[in-house]
Design a protein around this motif. Structure first.
Motif, PDB file in Angstrom:
ATOM      1  N   TYR A 229     -72.181 113.414 -44.907  1.00  0.00           N
ATOM      2  CA  TYR A 229     -71.201 113.798 -45.942  1.00  0.00           C
ATOM      3  C   TYR A 229     -71.176 112.756 -47.063  1.00  0.00           C
TER       4      TYR A 229
ATOM      5  N   ASP B 158     -72.807 125.919 -32.364  1.00  0.00           N
ATOM      6  CA  ASP B 158     -71.688 125.778 -33.295  1.00  0.00           C
ATOM      7  C   ASP B 158     -71.650 124.400 -33.961  1.00  0.00           C
ATOM      8  N   GLN B 159     -72.822 123.841 -34.249  1.00  0.00           N
ATOM      9  CA  GLN B 159     -72.911 122.598 -35.025  1.00  0.00           C
ATOM     10  C   GLN B 159     -74.136 122.676 -35.924  1.00  0.00           C
ATOM     11  N   ARG B 160     -74.008 122.125 -37.122  1.00  0.00           N
ATOM     12  CA  ARG B 160     -75.169 122.017 -37.995  1.00  0.00           C
ATOM     13  C   ARG B 160     -75.612 120.566 -38.023  1.00  0.00           C
TER      14      ARG B 160
ATOM     15  N   THR C 230     -68.831 126.940 -37.409  1.00  0.00           N
ATOM     16  CA  THR C 230     -69.865 126.918 -38.449  1.00  0.00           C
ATOM     17  C   THR C 230     -69.696 128.119 -39.387  1.00  0.00           C
ATOM     18  N   VAL C 231     -69.417 129.289 -38.827  1.00  0.00           N
ATOM     19  CA  VAL C 231     -69.231 130.501 -39.632  1.00  0.00           C
ATOM     20  C   VAL C 231     -67.960 130.371 -40.480  1.00  0.00           C
TER      21      VAL C 231
ATOM     22  N   GLU D  29     -68.345 127.842 -43.395  1.00  0.00           N
ATOM     23  CA  GLU D  29     -69.159 128.381 -44.483  1.00  0.00           C
ATOM     24  C   GLU D  29     -68.305 129.285 -45.375  1.00  0.00           C
TER      25      GLU D  29
ATOM     26  N   TYR E 250     -73.891 123.626 -50.509  1.00  0.00           N
ATOM     27  CA  TYR E 250     -73.844 124.941 -49.884  1.00  0.00           C
ATOM     28  C   TYR E 250     -73.170 124.911 -48.523  1.00  0.00           C
ATOM     29  N   GLY E 251     -72.430 125.961 -48.230  1.00  0.00           N
ATOM     30  CA  GLY E 251     -71.737 126.066 -46.950  1.00  0.00           C
ATOM     31  C   GLY E 251     -72.676 125.973 -45.757  1.00  0.00           C
ATOM     32  N   GLN E 252     -73.911 126.445 -45.969  1.00  0.00           N
ATOM     33  CA  GLN E 252     -74.882 126.470 -44.857  1.00  0.00           C
ATOM     34  C   GLN E 252     -75.337 125.083 -44.425  1.00  0.00           C
ATOM     35  N   GLU E 253     -75.016 124.049 -45.213  1.00  0.00           N
ATOM     36  CA  GLU E 253     -75.483 122.713 -44.820  1.00  0.00           C
ATOM     37  C   GLU E 253     -74.376 121.854 -44.216  1.00  0.00           C
ATOM     38  N   LEU E 254     -73.154 122.363 -44.188  1.00  0.00           N
ATOM     39  CA  LEU E 254     -72.025 121.525 -43.759  1.00  0.00           C
ATOM     40  C   LEU E 254     -71.917 121.426 -42.244  1.00  0.00           C
ATOM     41  N   SER E 255     -71.864 120.218 -41.735  1.00  0.00           N
ATOM     42  CA  SER E 255     -71.652 120.040 -40.298  1.00  0.00           C
ATOM     43  C   SER E 255     -70.154 119.931 -40.006  1.00  0.00           C
TER      44      SER E 255
END
Lengths: 365, 365
Positions: free
Chosen positions: A152, A335-337, B71-72, B75, B98-103
């Motif tokens: 972050y 459920d983690q990126r 995660t969903v 986003e 982008y939302g797709q990269e947020l942990s």
């Protein structure tokens, strides 16, 4: 620096009992051990057999125990923050707020616990710290925090620096933002102790988690189908935060062939039922915690072959999502990126292929 | 607006099983019900008997189920935040992330779950929402969030406004800070929809939690000493976030006299063991959830007698700390601090006495 052990599994599988037995066994082997429990209820003291408090106390030879209390930890952290602020900020604004009035928001429990463990770890007081946390996703979020936070910081640092807002407020929050964002405002960042301190803490956290001789988790399960499903899920999810899982502790059940294949290549230790205050049989059933590093590593990067291998047991191809945007590769599962920090040789390279093989996601560049 | 039910208790006491039975029972009574599960592992789908996903799906007549996925949800929340930012901020700075990269960081799970429940609640789609969360302190932190957040806003708003920093950055973050801090920059706060929206959401959350016909919790326990100790602790702790506990569900055990006195004045319902897919006996053992309001209220304020009564079962005098600093009264118990917002008549008055009587802390002004 201590070895930090934690236990993951469904509630009711005897996770805390196993954690206590592990702490007792490490102490019996001559290690100076701290058992740190996250459960704030009196159930923890009942199980340990001694009333615990927010300060570590000796409960047996070589064995201290503490019940982490967020209100106490927050008060302490707040006073430290105020001291830092007074040191670095031209016009401190927090001094009129007292630690004794702060309530606990979601996430504070684990963030404060991680900080407490870091402090217990940094002295030379303990060889082993057994952290008995929630044992679920919350414990994984906690241990993944240094890596996630540093992502972050990295990501939003540039966004912030490029903005009008960033340019405007810099004179006011210079040293604080230098500490938090690791931003070189003055051209001489090494002269700013707060900056070094914050980035050192995060880097040390990341380094510790990446080393299975420093931090390792073990799965606890019974023969119950739900407990096994949860343990498998947490095994895969642990990899997503870079946490090595060293083995499986099967509570009060016999190992089956199916279970062995479910958790291969991990070894399974069968833990007997505890009767009264008789901990010895449980202690003797513990695995050798110094061998956690023999378990599969969460991530292996082979620069020569341009390959990144991620160990992702318990997930199938459909449950794993891989995206590449800009210089980053993001893996979504459990459920983690996870945003993978690639070595310079692979940075910015296009992903050319990805396959799922024997519990590994292999990404080629 | 729906009735929101949740279940608190030690892991392994059958909390999720009870939550499913409650959802089925409410649906059988003709309510449109949503079962929302926080456990991300496949164990939840195993128990429900249907593979769940991040979108609500019908699993029986009148009964939808959803497995909340952070995660969903993150986003989705991020895209909304970006839209808000583009609307209100002169120079949006988040658009390149982008939302797709947020942990996921600690605390996000419950904050996102609370927001999801709020959205499910705000439509006219459901009469009852059963939230199957961690069932421990984490669920309490989540439900206490509107009150805690509004305290942090209230407290830091003035601190911020008084500071040089606040005065300087106002032109840049005016509408955003108006929304977050509920600060009237322009002299015409009502013209700023974002401000209204944010404070409305927090106020609605506080109002819902304060009304046992809108939000209520039930304790789940077995006859195990640790499980009972945990249930009692969570009962007391729930009061600290203003959550009414409507009753006790005793799983697979017979009620004893000791238990009845432990949990008085709550009523105890005995829940039979589930055999296979036979949910009917469990459903029939559920209490009447519409009667939660008969349980003791967490807080009662008597302006005429200048008395504030806090229901704090399971704690003794030594475990409760009362402090008064400035206009606020802070009560510490159950590892949570509660800052009591006093009515105008008592605001700023000195505490003249405090006594602990029959599970109530009675504060006189």
């Amino acid at each position: 620096m201590a070895r930090i052990l934690t236990f993951l599994g469904k509630g009711g599988t005897g996770r805390t009992t196993v954690a206590i037995a592990a702490a007792k066994q490490c102490a019996a082997q001559g290690n100076r051990v701290l058992f740190a429990g996250q459960d704030p209820s009196p159930a923890l003291s009942l199980l340990v057999g001694v009333p615990l408090s927010a300060e570590p106390q000796s409960i047996a030879t070589n064995l201290d125990a503490v019940q982490l209390q967020s209100t106490v930890l927050l008060e302490r952290a707040w006073e430290e923050l105020k001291q830092q602020e007074a040191k670095y900020l031209r016009t401190p604004i927090l001094k009129s707020v007292y630690g004794q009035e702060l309530s606990i928001l979601p996430g504070m429990d684990t963030a404060l616990a991680l900080n407490a463990i870091r402090e217990y770890d940094s002295g030379d007081r303990y060889d082993v710290i057994v952290y008995d946390g929630n044992g679920d996703q919350a414990t994984l979020r906690m241990l993944g925090m240094p890596e996630t936070l540093s992502w972050y910081f990295r990501r939003f640092r540039q966004v912030f620096l490029d903005s009008d807002l960033g340019k405007t407020i810099s004179p006011f929050i210079q040293p604080i933002s230098a500490a938090v964002l690791n931003v070189n405002w003055s051209g001489d960042i090494f002269s700013q102790p707060a900056a070094n301190q914050a980035s050192t803490i995060v880097d040390q956290g990341k380094a510790a988690l990446a080393d299975p001789n420093r931090v390792a988790a073990y799965l606890v399960t019974t023969a119950d189908a739900g407990a096994i499903a949860t343990a498998k899920y947490l095994w895969g999810s642990a990899q997503q935060v870079g946490l090595t899982v060293g083995g499986v502790l099967l509570n009060q059940s016999e190992t089956t062939e199916g279970m062995r294949s479910d958790f291969a290549p991990l070894s399974i230790n069968t833990i007997p039922t505890r009767s009264g205050d008789e901990w010895q049989p449980l202690m003797q059933a513990m695995p050798d915690f110094t061998k956690a590093a023999q378990a599969p590593k969460p991530i292996t990067i082979n620069v020569a072959e341009r390959k990144v291998s991620l160990f992702l047991p318990s997930f199938d191809k459909k449950q794993v999502k891989l995206t590449q945007s800009g210089p980053e590769v993001t893996v979504e599962a459990g459920d983690q990126r996870r945003n993978i920090a690639l070595p310079p040789e692979l940075r910015g390279k296009q992903v050319t292929g990805a396959k799922f093989q024997d519990n590994y996601l292999i990404i080629s560049f």
